[in-house]
Scaffold this motif. Sequence first.
Motif, PDB file in Angstrom:
ATOM      1  N   LEU A 272       7.587   7.973 -10.296  1.00 51.32           N
ATOM      2  CA  LEU A 272       7.999   7.424  -9.011  1.00 51.32           C
ATOM      3  C   LEU A 272       9.415   6.912  -9.208  1.00 51.32           C
ATOM      4  O   LEU A 272       9.698   6.230 -10.199  1.00 51.32           O
ATOM      5  CB  LEU A 272       7.081   6.276  -8.594  1.00 51.32           C
ATOM      6  CG  LEU A 272       5.636   6.642  -8.262  1.00 51.32           C
ATOM      7  CD1 LEU A 272       4.786   5.375  -8.173  1.00 51.32           C
ATOM      8  CD2 LEU A 272       5.566   7.413  -6.948  1.00 51.32           C
ATOM      9  N   GLU A 273      10.292   7.230  -8.277  1.00 54.87           N
ATOM     10  CA  GLU A 273      11.692   6.874  -8.471  1.00 54.87           C
ATOM     11  C   GLU A 273      12.239   6.172  -7.236  1.00 54.87           C
ATOM     12  O   GLU A 273      12.280   6.747  -6.146  1.00 54.87           O
ATOM     13  CB  GLU A 273      12.531   8.125  -8.763  1.00 54.87           C
ATOM     14  CG  GLU A 273      12.109   8.851 -10.046  1.00 54.87           C
ATOM     15  CD  GLU A 273      12.883  10.141 -10.254  1.00 54.87           C
ATOM     16  OE1 GLU A 273      13.725  10.473  -9.387  1.00 54.87           O
ATOM     17  OE2 GLU A 273      12.633  10.814 -11.270  1.00 54.87           O
ATOM     18  N   ASN A 274      12.630   4.908  -7.419  1.00 53.84           N
ATOM     19  CA  ASN A 274      13.321   4.131  -6.373  1.00 53.84           C
ATOM     20  C   ASN A 274      12.576   4.146  -5.034  1.00 53.84           C
ATOM     21  O   ASN A 274      13.149   4.432  -3.980  1.00 53.84           O
ATOM     22  CB  ASN A 274      14.748   4.655  -6.186  1.00 53.84           C
ATOM     23  CG  ASN A 274      15.593   4.458  -7.434  1.00 53.84           C
ATOM     24  OD1 ASN A 274      15.519   3.415  -8.080  1.00 53.84           O
ATOM     25  ND2 ASN A 274      16.364   5.466  -7.782  1.00 53.84           N
ATOM     26  N   VAL A 275      11.278   3.836  -5.093  1.00 56.81           N
ATOM     27  CA  VAL A 275      10.457   3.790  -3.875  1.00 56.81           C
ATOM     28  C   VAL A 275      10.601   2.422  -3.223  1.00 56.81           C
ATOM     29  O   VAL A 275      10.413   1.384  -3.868  1.00 56.81           O
ATOM     30  CB  VAL A 275       8.981   4.066  -4.200  1.00 56.81           C
ATOM     31  CG1 VAL A 275       8.126   3.907  -2.939  1.00 56.81           C
ATOM     32  CG2 VAL A 275       8.817   5.461  -4.792  1.00 56.81           C
ATOM     33  N   SER A 276      10.915   2.427  -1.929  1.00 54.82           N
ATOM     34  CA  SER A 276      11.063   1.180  -1.173  1.00 54.82           C
ATOM     35  C   SER A 276      10.373   1.311   0.176  1.00 54.82           C
ATOM     36  O   SER A 276      10.460   2.353   0.820  1.00 54.82           O
ATOM     37  CB  SER A 276      12.546   0.840  -0.941  1.00 54.82           C
ATOM     38  OG  SER A 276      13.242   0.661  -2.152  1.00 54.82           O
ATOM     39  N   PHE A 277       9.668   0.250   0.584  1.00 59.46           N
ATOM     40  CA  PHE A 277       9.150   0.167   1.957  1.00 59.46           C
ATOM     41  C   PHE A 277       8.691  -1.251   2.231  1.00 59.46           C
ATOM     42  O   PHE A 277       8.461  -2.042   1.320  1.00 59.46           O
ATOM     43  CB  PHE A 277       8.024   1.180   2.224  1.00 59.46           C
ATOM     44  CG  PHE A 277       6.749   0.958   1.454  1.00 59.46           C
ATOM     45  CD1 PHE A 277       5.745   0.143   1.957  1.00 59.46           C
ATOM     46  CD2 PHE A 277       6.550   1.594   0.236  1.00 59.46           C
ATOM     47  CE1 PHE A 277       4.571  -0.037   1.260  1.00 59.46           C
ATOM     48  CE2 PHE A 277       5.370   1.420  -0.461  1.00 59.46           C
ATOM     49  CZ  PHE A 277       4.377   0.588   0.044  1.00 59.46           C
ATOM     50  N   ASP A 278       8.555  -1.570   3.526  1.00 62.26           N
ATOM     51  CA  ASP A 278       8.092  -2.881   3.972  1.00 62.26           C
ATOM     52  C   ASP A 278       6.859  -2.719   4.852  1.00 62.26           C
ATOM     53  O   ASP A 278       6.787  -1.800   5.674  1.00 62.26           O
ATOM     54  CB  ASP A 278       9.163  -3.599   4.807  1.00 62.26           C
ATOM     55  CG  ASP A 278      10.293  -4.161   3.952  1.00 62.26           C
ATOM     56  OD1 ASP A 278      10.370  -3.815   2.754  1.00 62.26           O
ATOM     57  OD2 ASP A 278      11.089  -4.944   4.486  1.00 62.26           O
ATOM     58  N   VAL A 279       5.911  -3.616   4.692  1.00 60.09           N
ATOM     59  CA  VAL A 279       4.772  -3.726   5.597  1.00 60.09           C
ATOM     60  C   VAL A 279       4.820  -5.135   6.190  1.00 60.09           C
ATOM     61  O   VAL A 279       4.632  -6.115   5.464  1.00 60.09           O
ATOM     62  CB  VAL A 279       3.437  -3.503   4.874  1.00 60.09           C
ATOM     63  CG1 VAL A 279       2.273  -3.707   5.839  1.00 60.09           C
ATOM     64  CG2 VAL A 279       3.383  -2.110   4.253  1.00 60.09           C
ATOM     65  N   PRO A 280       5.079  -5.279   7.489  1.00 54.64           N
ATOM     66  CA  PRO A 280       5.172  -6.611   8.091  1.00 54.64           C
ATOM     67  C   PRO A 280       3.849  -7.370   8.008  1.00 54.64           C
ATOM     68  O   PRO A 280       2.772  -6.772   7.929  1.00 54.64           O
ATOM     69  CB  PRO A 280       5.538  -6.319   9.554  1.00 54.64           C
ATOM     70  CG  PRO A 280       6.118  -4.939   9.537  1.00 54.64           C
ATOM     71  CD  PRO A 280       5.401  -4.211   8.454  1.00 54.64           C
ATOM     72  N   ALA A 281       3.935  -8.678   8.034  1.00 58.40           N
ATOM     73  CA  ALA A 281       2.749  -9.524   7.961  1.00 58.40           C
ATOM     74  C   ALA A 281       1.780  -9.204   9.099  1.00 58.40           C
ATOM     75  O   ALA A 281       2.195  -8.927  10.228  1.00 58.40           O
ATOM     76  CB  ALA A 281       3.147 -10.992   8.009  1.00 58.40           C
ATOM     77  N   ALA A 282       0.486  -9.247   8.784  1.00 60.05           N
ATOM     78  CA  ALA A 282      -0.605  -9.078   9.747  1.00 60.05           C
ATOM     79  C   ALA A 282      -0.621  -7.708  10.415  1.00 60.05           C
ATOM     80  O   ALA A 282      -1.171  -7.551  11.490  1.00 60.05           O
ATOM     81  CB  ALA A 282      -0.571 -10.175  10.799  1.00 60.05           C
ATOM     82  N   SER A 283      -0.031  -6.713   9.761  1.00 60.59           N
ATOM     83  CA  SER A 283      -0.092  -5.351  10.282  1.00 60.59           C
ATOM     84  C   SER A 283      -1.076  -4.535   9.447  1.00 60.59           C
ATOM     85  O   SER A 283      -1.457  -4.928   8.349  1.00 60.59           O
ATOM     86  CB  SER A 283       1.288  -4.695  10.265  1.00 60.59           C
ATOM     87  OG  SER A 283       1.796  -4.638   8.951  1.00 60.59           O
ATOM     88  N   TYR A 284      -1.501  -3.401  10.028  1.00 60.98           N
ATOM     89  CA  TYR A 284      -2.409  -2.499   9.323  1.00 60.98           C
ATOM     90  C   TYR A 284      -1.619  -1.220   9.034  1.00 60.98           C
ATOM     91  O   TYR A 284      -1.446  -0.373   9.901  1.00 60.98           O
ATOM     92  CB  TYR A 284      -3.637  -2.189  10.181  1.00 60.98           C
ATOM     93  CG  TYR A 284      -4.823  -1.661   9.378  1.00 60.98           C
ATOM     94  CD1 TYR A 284      -4.715  -0.479   8.639  1.00 60.98           C
ATOM     95  CD2 TYR A 284      -6.024  -2.352   9.347  1.00 60.98           C
ATOM     96  CE1 TYR A 284      -5.778  -0.001   7.905  1.00 60.98           C
ATOM     97  CE2 TYR A 284      -7.107  -1.872   8.613  1.00 60.98           C
ATOM     98  CZ  TYR A 284      -6.977  -0.710   7.887  1.00 60.98           C
ATOM     99  OH  TYR A 284      -8.021  -0.237   7.147  1.00 60.98           O
ATOM    100  N   ALA A 285      -1.151  -1.105   7.791  1.00 58.83           N
ATOM    101  CA  ALA A 285      -0.372   0.061   7.381  1.00 58.83           C
ATOM    102  C   ALA A 285      -1.282   1.067   6.688  1.00 58.83           C
ATOM    103  O   ALA A 285      -2.134   0.699   5.872  1.00 58.83           O
ATOM    104  CB  ALA A 285       0.745  -0.355   6.435  1.00 58.83           C
ATOM    105  N   VAL A 286      -1.113   2.332   7.030  1.00 58.28           N
ATOM    106  CA  VAL A 286      -1.844   3.407   6.369  1.00 58.28           C
ATOM    107  C   VAL A 286      -0.834   4.298   5.655  1.00 58.28           C
ATOM    108  O   VAL A 286       0.143   4.763   6.255  1.00 58.28           O
ATOM    109  CB  VAL A 286      -2.674   4.230   7.367  1.00 58.28           C
ATOM    110  CG1 VAL A 286      -3.314   5.421   6.671  1.00 58.28           C
ATOM    111  CG2 VAL A 286      -3.757   3.361   8.000  1.00 58.28           C
ATOM    112  N   LEU A 287      -1.057   4.515   4.362  1.00 56.74           N
ATOM    113  CA  LEU A 287      -0.172   5.333   3.535  1.00 56.74           C
ATOM    114  C   LEU A 287      -0.860   6.664   3.244  1.00 56.74           C
ATOM    115  O   LEU A 287      -1.928   6.709   2.639  1.00 56.74           O
ATOM    116  CB  LEU A 287       0.144   4.614   2.224  1.00 56.74           C
ATOM    117  CG  LEU A 287       0.991   5.379   1.206  1.00 56.74           C
ATOM    118  CD1 LEU A 287       2.392   5.668   1.747  1.00 56.74           C
ATOM    119  CD2 LEU A 287       1.083   4.601  -0.112  1.00 56.74           C
ATOM    120  N   MET A 288      -0.213   7.743   3.679  1.00 56.46           N
ATOM    121  CA  MET A 288      -0.733   9.083   3.434  1.00 56.46           C
ATOM    122  C   MET A 288       0.197   9.831   2.482  1.00 56.46           C
ATOM    123  O   MET A 288       1.333   9.417   2.253  1.00 56.46           O
ATOM    124  CB  MET A 288      -0.873   9.847   4.746  1.00 56.46           C
ATOM    125  CG  MET A 288      -1.871   9.243   5.714  1.00 56.46           C
ATOM    126  SD  MET A 288      -2.161  10.297   7.165  1.00 56.46           S
ATOM    127  CE  MET A 288      -3.094  11.651   6.425  1.00 56.46           C
TER     128      MET A 288
END
Length: 214
Positions: free
Chosen positions: A16-32
């Motif tokens: 994995l190289e330089n992976v960045s992301f944000d999940v805001p508070a109290a949200s439901y994020a799905v990663l595919m």
Amino acid sequence: MIRLQNISWKAGAFALENVSFDVPAASYAVLMGRTGTGKTSLVEIICGLRSPHHGQVWLNNRDVTRIPPGQRGLGFVPQDGALFPTMTVADQIGFALRIQKAPPNTINATVQELASEMAITHLLDRKPTGLSGGEKQRVALARALAAKPAVLLLDEPLAAVDEDTQSDLIQLLKRTQQQHQITVLHVTHSRRETEALATLRLRLENHAVHIDSP
């Protein structure tokens, strides 16, 4: 809130190289993402089960990159539930609170509350052997919630259950996230789960996490 900043990690030929992301508070994020892209590895890095070679993990504005898993304030449900084979369901749910040396009355009250919420009160004296896949995931979810984490990580939580059970668990997950106002990161291959649950859709591809439109 979950924030990954320039996370890099390597095992053999995989990286994995330089992976960045944000999940805001109290949200439901799905990663595919396709099999082998590193979704589970990312979840384990957030949990602290793997240490990144570079980059930072932030949970609720706190840099937890070098903090042990048990001190990160999160709950984790792995794909197979990872229940302890010799413990009753009640002991599974109360496990984290016993580690934290919570008073017995607090542990008992929390076990009863979560068992009721997950509709597994009738299973409290049972051990995992003989439980259905859906029952095991309800127990694992209750155990993950017992310490009142701010962040919940779910790695393919519905992969091992049938379609009818998936429907029930999707509704349970949606209700649980809303009731607890918890930040969720849910890893799956299923578009059905994504469409039913996600307030934020993420896709891991070519070492980068992209935000998908609804």
